[in-house]
Every structure is written in structure tokens, then in C-alpha cells.
Write a protein that holds these residues in place. Structure first.
Motif, PDB file in Angstrom:
ATOM      1  N   ASP A 192     -22.833  70.471 -17.729  1.00 50.38           N
ATOM      2  CA  ASP A 192     -23.097  72.117 -17.129  1.00 50.38           C
ATOM      3  C   ASP A 192     -23.276  71.631 -15.009  1.00 50.38           C
ATOM      4  OD1 ASP A 192     -24.908  71.960 -18.406  1.00 50.38           O
ATOM      5  OD2 ASP A 192     -26.841  70.817 -18.362  1.00 50.38           O
ATOM      6  N   LEU A 193     -22.792  70.255 -14.986  1.00 53.77           N
ATOM      7  CA  LEU A 193     -22.037  70.530 -13.319  1.00 53.77           C
ATOM      8  C   LEU A 193     -20.604  71.630 -13.357  1.00 53.77           C
ATOM      9  CD1 LEU A 193     -22.376  70.019 -10.332  1.00 53.77           C
ATOM     10  CD2 LEU A 193     -21.374  67.970 -10.417  1.00 53.77           C
TER      11      LEU A 193
ATOM     12  N   ALA B 128     -22.247  74.844 -13.760  1.00 57.44           N
ATOM     13  CA  ALA B 128     -22.819  75.354 -12.583  1.00 57.44           C
ATOM     14  C   ALA B 128     -21.708  75.558 -11.271  1.00 57.44           C
ATOM     15  CB  ALA B 128     -23.747  73.810 -12.176  1.00 57.44           C
TER      16      ALA B 128
ATOM     17  N   LYS C  87     -20.147  79.603 -12.047  1.00 49.05           N
ATOM     18  CA  LYS C  87     -21.531  80.705 -11.368  1.00 49.05           C
ATOM     19  C   LYS C  87     -21.548  80.788 -10.635  1.00 49.05           C
ATOM     20  CE  LYS C  87     -25.120  79.975 -15.583  1.00 49.05           C
ATOM     21  NZ  LYS C  87     -25.900  79.213 -16.044  1.00 49.05           N
ATOM     22  N   GLN C  88     -21.135  79.500  -9.766  1.00 48.04           N
ATOM     23  CA  GLN C  88     -21.175  79.340  -7.935  1.00 48.04           C
ATOM     24  C   GLN C  88     -20.512  80.362  -7.766  1.00 48.04           C
ATOM     25  OE1 GLN C  88     -23.229  78.334  -5.696  1.00 48.04           O
ATOM     26  NE2 GLN C  88     -24.618  77.547  -6.862  1.00 48.04           N
TER      27      GLN C  88
ATOM     28  N   ALA D  89     -28.799  69.626 -17.653  1.00 44.45           N
ATOM     29  CA  ALA D  89     -29.635  70.505 -16.934  1.00 44.45           C
ATOM     30  C   ALA D  89     -31.906  71.392 -17.161  1.00 44.45           C
ATOM     31  CB  ALA D  89     -29.285  72.514 -16.655  1.00 44.45           C
TER      32      ALA D  89
ATOM     33  N   ALA E  17     -32.923  70.688 -13.554  1.00 40.83           N
ATOM     34  CA  ALA E  17     -32.042  71.400 -13.136  1.00 40.83           C
ATOM     35  C   ALA E  17     -31.815  72.065 -11.799  1.00 40.83           C
ATOM     36  CB  ALA E  17     -32.233  72.891 -13.834  1.00 40.83           C
ATOM     37  N   HIS E  18     -32.698  71.566 -10.375  1.00 42.38           N
ATOM     38  CA  HIS E  18     -33.002  71.936  -9.846  1.00 42.38           C
ATOM     39  C   HIS E  18     -31.148  71.377  -8.962  1.00 42.38           C
ATOM     40  CE1 HIS E  18     -33.945  73.092  -5.398  1.00 42.38           C
ATOM     41  NE2 HIS E  18     -34.403  72.219  -5.363  1.00 42.38           N
TER      42      HIS E  18
ATOM     43  N   ASN F  18     -28.355  72.249  -9.602  1.00 43.22           N
ATOM     44  CA  ASN F  18     -28.154  73.865  -8.971  1.00 43.22           C
ATOM     45  C   ASN F  18     -27.248  73.191  -7.803  1.00 43.22           C
ATOM     46  OD1 ASN F  18     -27.738  74.917 -11.296  1.00 43.22           O
ATOM     47  ND2 ASN F  18     -29.644  75.597 -11.617  1.00 43.22           N
TER      48      ASN F  18
ATOM     49  N   ALA G 133     -24.347  71.941  -6.859  1.00 43.19           N
ATOM     50  CA  ALA G 133     -23.107  72.446  -6.823  1.00 43.19           C
ATOM     51  C   ALA G 133     -22.648  73.560  -5.914  1.00 43.19           C
ATOM     52  CB  ALA G 133     -22.928  73.239  -8.533  1.00 43.19           C
TER      53      ALA G 133
END
Length: 308
Positions: A29-30, A33, A36-37, A283, A290-291, A294, A297
């Protein structure tokens, strides 16, 4: 495009952090993330693959939750930032957390040297004779002895002086610490024994978890059978929030992502310990989890943008 490497102790389905489906998902997940950044993201392991100046001869990546065996293997990637989850020690690349931060937050003895005013009374003991003497100086029927580098609640001994002395190893230094009673709970957050883990990155609070020990235990660590739930930043009580910000100022000149464990005791709020490698949470554990993921990340991306 900037690159982040998540350095793990093992890239192996049979060993941590990928030996459970939960932590496999959390680490991937990290990684996702970060992508996605707009950051290239990889896992790496084994210090011999590091050739200096951010370059790893072997790294791994994926675009989905999958077993380790399905990771794509890539070669000769150059990291702008390394997020250390596995004792990476190089100093020629931006590191989260660098040695100054990790030394203080990974050692309960070093933590106490700097932050004793926030903590229960503690003695750093270099021999069994010093330990026995220190335990006599502590008030109350129960005492605590800890390995200064233990984590996850391991090598923490709580009980009468006689019981603790019969259990502790002859490996020093050890910390002798006053027992503080958390059974009064936290108003609206915990009914009994607890601790409050505050997650901070770059001196900003990202979120918090309330942790409670298993029945019959004093240790609130999940590794010891405890339970936990997330709370939002605005639910964190004022006093531990203030203390966390004060403590974090020690690290303000360094990249840092740490956990600070507090408890509301019979003597008021106390810092229990710091953690330089707080565990990741998948997440899908909830919006607060999840916050934090994110935020981590985004912070790692921010660190890449400050590199040359």
C-alpha cells in the motif's frame, strides 16, 4: 522522476515484514501510494546491493497487492530517498530516519537522557548490583525492567522486585523504571490500562492509535496480544499533543517519522517510549490508517524534492 526505496530487512514471504498477508498489504500500500504521488518506488534489502550515492544493484516493485514471488526485479536504480525499515546505515543518501533520530528513538536509554522530564523515573543499570540498588529506590509494589533496545513489548518485565529479578537476563545495560498505573483509562478513549501512540512526521501529527493490553497483561503492544483502534488528530488529548510537539522539536533539523507512546497515569501524562520504525498499517484498516499512510507517502515525496 524522483525515486524512493523502502529498505526492508528481508524480501522473503517467509520472513517479516512480508510473512503475513496484513503486513504484505501494508507495505505494498505504501509503495502504491508513493506511485500515486508521482514517485518511482521500490523495495530493497541486503546492504551488499547498495553501491553508494543512492544506487542499488537490485530492487523490487509491483503495481498491485501480490506475493513477494510476483515482484518485478529491477537493477541499478538510484534512490533520492531511502525509507529505512531494515537497519540501512549509509549516510550518502537522504534517509528516513537518519542516525541521529534513530539512535535516540530506538534506544530507551538515549530517550531517557533527553526526555526524562516527560517519563517515569528511570535508572540506567550497568550491572545486576546496580539493578538491585535501583529497584529499591523505586516506589510501589510493582517495578518495570526493560532492555533499552527491546521493541514490541519484548524483554519488558513487570512485577514484584523478586519476580522481576528472577526473570531478567544478565545482559546489561538494563533500565529499571517506576511502574505507573494506567488503569484509570482516558476519558472517552479507554476504560482501563492503555497507551496512546501518536504518529509524527516532519514535526506534524498525522494520527493516533489507542492501544490496550490483553487481559492479565500490562503491555499494550499488539505483538503481545493487545488491541488497538485509530483516532483522528482532533481526538488526541491536549497534553500529550503538546508534549509530542515539544519532543519532536529535538528532531526538527532532520527528516523524521516516529511514534511517541504516552499514557495517562496516576501521576499524569507520561511518555513511555519512542519508536523509530513504527509499523505500517494497511490502507483498508480504516480512513485514519489510510490517512497516515498517505501522509507518509507525501512526506517521502517532499523529501525527494529537497534533494539535489
Amino acid at each position: 522522476m524522483k525515486t524512493v526505496v523502502i529498505f526492508c530487512r528481508y524480501i522473503d514471504q517467509a520472513k517479516p515484514p512480508f510473512n503475513t498477508a496484513y503486513y504484505t498489504a501494508a507495505y505494498i500500500d505504501l509503495l502504491l501510494a508513493l506511485k500515486k504521488q508521482g514517485v518511482q518506488a521500490y523495495f530493497a534489502t541486503n546492504p551488499t546491493t547498495y553501491k553508494g550515492d543512492g544506487v542499488f544493484t537490485t530492487a523490487y516493485t509491483t503495481d498491485k497487492i501480490c506475493p513477494v514471488a510476483d515482484f518485478a526485479v529491477v537493477h541499478n536504480i538510484k534512490a533520492d530517498v531511502v525509507y529505512d525499515k531494515g537497519d540501512f546505515t549509509a549516510t550518502d543518501v537522504t534517509l528516513l530516519n537518519p542516525e541521529y533520530v534513530s539512535t535516540i528513538s530506538a534506544s530507551k536509554a538515549e530517550t531517557y537522557k533527553l526526555f526524562s522530564k516527560y517519563q517515569p523515573l528511570t535508572f540506567i543499570c550497568k550491572s545486576r548490583a546496580e539493578l538491585e540498588d535501583a529497584l529499591q529506590k523505586l516506589a510501589g509494589d510493582l517495578v518495570v525492567v526493560k532492555d533499552p533496545h527491546g521493541n514490541g513489548g519484548h524483554l519488558v518485565f513487570i512485577g514484584s522486585r523478586e519476580k522481576v529479578l528472577s526473570l531478567v537476563p544478565d545482559t546489561f545495560p538494563l533500565l529499571a523504571q517506576e511502574f505507573v498505573d494506567t488503569s484509570g483509562g482516558m476519558d472517552g478513549l479507554a476504560d482501563g490500562m492503555h497507551d496512546l501512540r501518536i504518529m509524527m512526521g516532519g514535526s506534524n501529527i498525522w494520527g493516533s492509535r489507542v492501544r490496550m493490553p490483553a487481559p492479565g497483561d500490562f503491555r499494550a503492544n499488539i505483538a503481545q496480544g493487545g488491541s488497538e483502534y485509530y483516532i483522528s488528530v482532533d481526538q488526541i488529548p491536549t497534553e500529550p499533543s503538546r508534549m509530542a510537539h515539544e519532543i519532536s522539536q529535538t528532531f526538527k533539523d532532520y527528516p523524521h517519522y516516529i511514534a511517541l507512546d504516552f499514557a495517562l497515569t496516576n501521576k499524569g501524562w507520561r511518555l513511555i517510549e519512542l519508536n523509530s520504525k513504527p509499523g505500517l498499517t494497511a490502507a483498508d484498516s480504516g480512513p485514519e490508517a489510510a490517512h497516515i499512510l498517505n501522509q507518509l507517502a507525501a512526506y517521502l515525496k517532499q523529501l525527494t524534492e529537497s534533494t539535489a
